[in-house]
Design a protein around this motif. Structure first.
Motif, PDB file in Angstrom:
ATOM      1  N   MET A 225       0.971  -0.983  -0.124  1.00 41.52           N
ATOM      2  CA  MET A 225       0.451  -0.509  -0.204  1.00 41.52           C
ATOM      3  C   MET A 225       0.734   1.196  -0.130  1.00 41.52           C
ATOM      4  O   MET A 225       2.148   1.298   0.549  1.00 41.52           O
ATOM      5  CB  MET A 225      -0.731  -0.080   1.509  1.00 41.52           C
ATOM      6  CG  MET A 225      -2.055  -0.749   1.216  1.00 41.52           C
ATOM      7  SD  MET A 225      -3.011  -0.988   3.036  1.00 41.52           S
ATOM      8  CE  MET A 225      -4.771  -2.331   2.666  1.00 41.52           C
ATOM      9  N   VAL A 226       0.372   2.430  -0.596  1.00 45.36           N
ATOM     10  CA  VAL A 226       0.970   3.349  -0.538  1.00 45.36           C
ATOM     11  C   VAL A 226       0.080   4.724  -0.137  1.00 45.36           C
ATOM     12  O   VAL A 226       0.449   5.465   1.205  1.00 45.36           O
ATOM     13  CB  VAL A 226       1.393   3.965  -2.089  1.00 45.36           C
ATOM     14  CG1 VAL A 226       2.856   5.271  -2.247  1.00 45.36           C
ATOM     15  CG2 VAL A 226       2.786   2.640  -3.387  1.00 45.36           C
ATOM     16  N   ASP A 227      -0.935   5.141  -0.983  1.00 43.02           N
ATOM     17  CA  ASP A 227      -1.840   6.213  -0.030  1.00 43.02           C
ATOM     18  C   ASP A 227      -2.647   5.668   1.177  1.00 43.02           C
ATOM     19  O   ASP A 227      -3.054   6.633   1.660  1.00 43.02           O
ATOM     20  CB  ASP A 227      -2.049   7.153  -1.026  1.00 43.02           C
ATOM     21  CG  ASP A 227      -2.850   6.005  -1.354  1.00 43.02           C
ATOM     22  OD1 ASP A 227      -3.482   4.869  -1.892  1.00 43.02           O
ATOM     23  OD2 ASP A 227      -4.100   6.817  -2.156  1.00 43.02           O
ATOM     24  N   GLY A 228      -2.709   4.501   0.319  1.00 46.79           N
ATOM     25  CA  GLY A 228      -3.764   4.171   1.543  1.00 46.79           C
ATOM     26  C   GLY A 228      -5.384   4.146   1.594  1.00 46.79           C
ATOM     27  O   GLY A 228      -6.207   4.723   2.221  1.00 46.79           O
ATOM     28  N   GLY A 230      -6.961   4.496  -1.743  1.00 45.63           N
ATOM     29  CA  GLY A 230      -7.810   4.051  -3.285  1.00 45.63           C
ATOM     30  C   GLY A 230      -7.767   5.179  -4.167  1.00 45.63           C
ATOM     31  O   GLY A 230      -7.926   4.788  -5.143  1.00 45.63           O
ATOM     32  N   MET A 231      -6.308   5.796  -4.408  1.00 43.19           N
ATOM     33  CA  MET A 231      -5.557   6.614  -5.162  1.00 43.19           C
ATOM     34  C   MET A 231      -4.857   5.530  -5.984  1.00 43.19           C
ATOM     35  O   MET A 231      -4.465   6.484  -7.333  1.00 43.19           O
ATOM     36  CB  MET A 231      -4.886   7.732  -4.967  1.00 43.19           C
ATOM     37  CG  MET A 231      -6.466   8.937  -4.382  1.00 43.19           C
ATOM     38  SD  MET A 231      -7.768   8.822  -5.274  1.00 43.19           S
ATOM     39  CE  MET A 231      -6.696  10.910  -5.866  1.00 43.19           C
ATOM     40  N   CYS A 232      -3.695   5.557  -5.988  1.00 42.93           N
ATOM     41  CA  CYS A 232      -2.845   4.922  -6.273  1.00 42.93           C
ATOM     42  C   CYS A 232      -2.809   3.080  -7.101  1.00 42.93           C
ATOM     43  O   CYS A 232      -1.954   3.398  -7.523  1.00 42.93           O
ATOM     44  CB  CYS A 232      -1.678   4.830  -5.188  1.00 42.93           C
ATOM     45  SG  CYS A 232      -1.444   3.265  -4.357  1.00 42.93           S
ATOM     46  N   GLY A 233      -3.577   2.775  -6.692  1.00 39.43           N
ATOM     47  CA  GLY A 233      -4.395   1.678  -7.356  1.00 39.43           C
ATOM     48  C   GLY A 233      -2.698   0.056  -6.787  1.00 39.43           C
ATOM     49  O   GLY A 233      -3.123  -0.493  -7.130  1.00 39.43           O
ATOM     50  N   GLY A 234      -2.454   0.805  -5.517  1.00 36.94           N
ATOM     51  CA  GLY A 234      -1.468  -0.482  -5.593  1.00 36.94           C
ATOM     52  C   GLY A 234      -1.421  -1.128  -4.749  1.00 36.94           C
ATOM     53  O   GLY A 234      -1.030  -2.705  -5.159  1.00 36.94           O
ATOM     54  N   CYS A 235      -2.728  -1.810  -4.295  1.00 38.29           N
ATOM     55  CA  CYS A 235      -3.101  -2.448  -3.261  1.00 38.29           C
ATOM     56  C   CYS A 235      -4.127  -3.596  -3.614  1.00 38.29           C
ATOM     57  O   CYS A 235      -4.532  -4.052  -3.088  1.00 38.29           O
ATOM     58  CB  CYS A 235      -3.661  -2.003  -2.438  1.00 38.29           C
ATOM     59  SG  CYS A 235      -5.209  -1.154  -2.032  1.00 38.29           S
ATOM     60  N   PHE A 245      -9.078  -2.632  -4.104  1.00 41.34           N
ATOM     61  CA  PHE A 245      -8.185  -1.976  -3.428  1.00 41.34           C
ATOM     62  C   PHE A 245      -8.933  -2.871  -2.142  1.00 41.34           C
ATOM     63  O   PHE A 245      -8.884  -2.189  -1.790  1.00 41.34           O
ATOM     64  CB  PHE A 245      -8.421  -0.471  -3.655  1.00 41.34           C
ATOM     65  CG  PHE A 245      -8.086   0.064  -5.218  1.00 41.34           C
ATOM     66  CD1 PHE A 245      -7.489  -1.222  -6.383  1.00 41.34           C
ATOM     67  CD2 PHE A 245      -8.892   0.875  -5.735  1.00 41.34           C
ATOM     68  CE1 PHE A 245      -7.286  -0.679  -7.537  1.00 41.34           C
ATOM     69  CE2 PHE A 245      -8.490   1.233  -6.956  1.00 41.34           C
ATOM     70  CZ  PHE A 245      -7.679   0.781  -7.388  1.00 41.34           C
ATOM     71  N   CYS A 247      -7.380  -1.196   0.117  1.00 45.54           N
ATOM     72  CA  CYS A 247      -6.885   0.395   0.853  1.00 45.54           C
ATOM     73  C   CYS A 247      -8.217   0.209   2.003  1.00 45.54           C
ATOM     74  O   CYS A 247      -8.651   0.922   2.484  1.00 45.54           O
ATOM     75  CB  CYS A 247      -6.524   0.802   0.674  1.00 45.54           C
ATOM     76  SG  CYS A 247      -6.610   1.287  -0.588  1.00 45.54           S
TER      77      CYS A 247
HETATM   78  S1  FES Z   1      -2.847   2.117  -0.971  1.00 50.60           S
HETATM   79 FE1  FES Z   1      -3.554   3.300  -2.514  1.00 50.60          FE
HETATM   80  S2  FES Z   1      -5.199   2.879  -3.625  1.00 50.60           S
HETATM   81 FE2  FES Z   1      -5.387   1.647  -1.855  1.00 50.60          FE
END
Ligand code: FES
Ligand code: FAD
Length: 311
Positions: A225-228, A230-235, A245, A247
């Motif tokens: 997770m990066v932003d937590g 829902g913005m970055c899509g990492g999760c 997502f 987060c």
């Molecule tokens: S941590 Fe970035 S979308 Fe979930």
């Protein structure tokens, strides 16, 4: 001199406990977060101004004291830095949360709460909340050995029954948490929910242990997770073939629909960079210390994937 206004923006470490050489507890003063926190939620921590943002589950919260508790396993650069620097009286640079959808509590009448290794900490608030909602709670906690155990008394106090499992048989039954689940299900045919938190391999094994009986099973997923928010899509995780997502849609999901192979493949993606960052950091630490006699064997870092039960 005017009064110091406590705006809650100093995230002071008010207590610390070391459970083992790699696992430590930090209790942090944050009255507003302690009031808002619900079981199953997590926070994003920045240990210092240039630090990485890392997600950590709320292992406890105390509304009266105004504190939240995190239990951390030192697996790489940031968690090892925190292990070295976060002592009582120090402050975290950033602490954002509570994030994620709180766990669904209240509908189950008989619940098995399963924690493997470090997962024992985040399952605790769920076990306590299920008990408070009137459910019969069977705790199943697993560690590699007795020396890595923590919070046994807390679980005994909040569960109707507790099954301790150790890989080496040094405490409780000798076996994995999946053996603990089978023991619980043999004695209680009316379990209506199993909740499991731990390394992905452990959560997948728990899902397979309950699938034949069709028991509702919930796991808390831990993708990068990066932003937590829902913005970055990492999760991104795959649930029943659809992208979610973790987060904002989780971190709790129906274990029988989780694509664990995809989760584990995504978690391994940055392994080379993560190892390099940890090695660079270790090297910097070594250069700042006076020379030491050569150690016999370096302490192996836990591998969050290989371990069935962590610890
Ligand atoms: S941590 Fe970035 S979308 Fe979930
Ligand atoms: C919702 C959630 C709750 C979590 N709760 C806890 C907890 O309560 N206690 C705990 O010790 N750990 C928890 N983790 C895992 C923790 O975030 C990682 O161990 C930590 O980020 C590792 O950072 P590092 O720099 O020390 O290690 P690195 O060497 O950078 O990474 C080691 C491993 O940790 C994972 N990881 C790395 N960066 C991240 C990231 N930004 N987000 C998620 N995973 C990452 C990867 O699998 C990686 O292989 C949680 C993860 C998630 C997603």
């Amino acid at each position: 001199m005017g009064a110091v206004v406590d705006d809650g923006s100093r995230f002071e470490v008010v207590s610390r406990e070391d459970f083992s050489e790699v696992t430590y507890l930090l209790e942090i003063r944050h009255p507003m977060m302690a009031r808002a926190a619900r079981p199953g939620q997590f926070v994003i921590v920045m240990a210092h101004a240039r630090g990485e943002r890392i997600p950590l589950t709320l292992a406890d919260f105390d509304r009266a004291k105004g504190t939240v508790t995190l239990v951390v396993q030192a697996v790489g650069k940031t968690t090892r830095q925190m292990q070295q620097h976060c002592h009582v009286g120090t402050e975290l640079y950033g602490l954002v949360g509570p994030l994620g959808v709180p766990s669904a509590i209240g509908s189950a009448k008989k619940v098995v709460c399963v924690g493997g290794g470090l997962g024992v900490a985040p399952i605790f608030p769920q076990a306590r909340a299920h008990r408070a909602s009137g459910a019969y709670v069977i705790g199943v906690v697993g560690f590699r050995s007795r020396s890595l155990m923590f919070w046994e008394e807390r679980f005994r106090a909040c569960c109707n029954e507790l099954i301790v499992c150790t890989d080496d048989g040094s405490a409780g039954i000798k076996g994995f948490v999946t053996d603990g689940i089978r023991h619980a299900l043999e004695r209680h045919a009316d379990v209506d929910e199993v909740v499991a938190i731990g390394p992905p391999v452990m959560m997948r094994a728990c899902a397979e242990a309950t699938r034949p009986r069709g028991i509702k099973t919930v796991v808390s997923l831990n993708p990068v997770m990066v932003d937590g928010t829902g913005m970055c899509g990492g999760c991104r995780v795959k649930i029943g073939g659809e992208v979610r997502f973790a987060c904002v849609d989780g971190p709790d999901f129906d274990a029988h629909r989780v694509d664990f192979d995809d989760l584990m493949a995504r978690l391994r993606r940055h392994a080379v960079a993560e190892r390099a960052a940890a090695e660079r950091w270790s090297e910097t630490c070594r250069m700042q210390r006076p020379p030491e006699p050569p150690a016999e064997e370096p302490l192996p870092l836990p591998d969050p994937f290989e371990e069935v039960r962590g610890g």
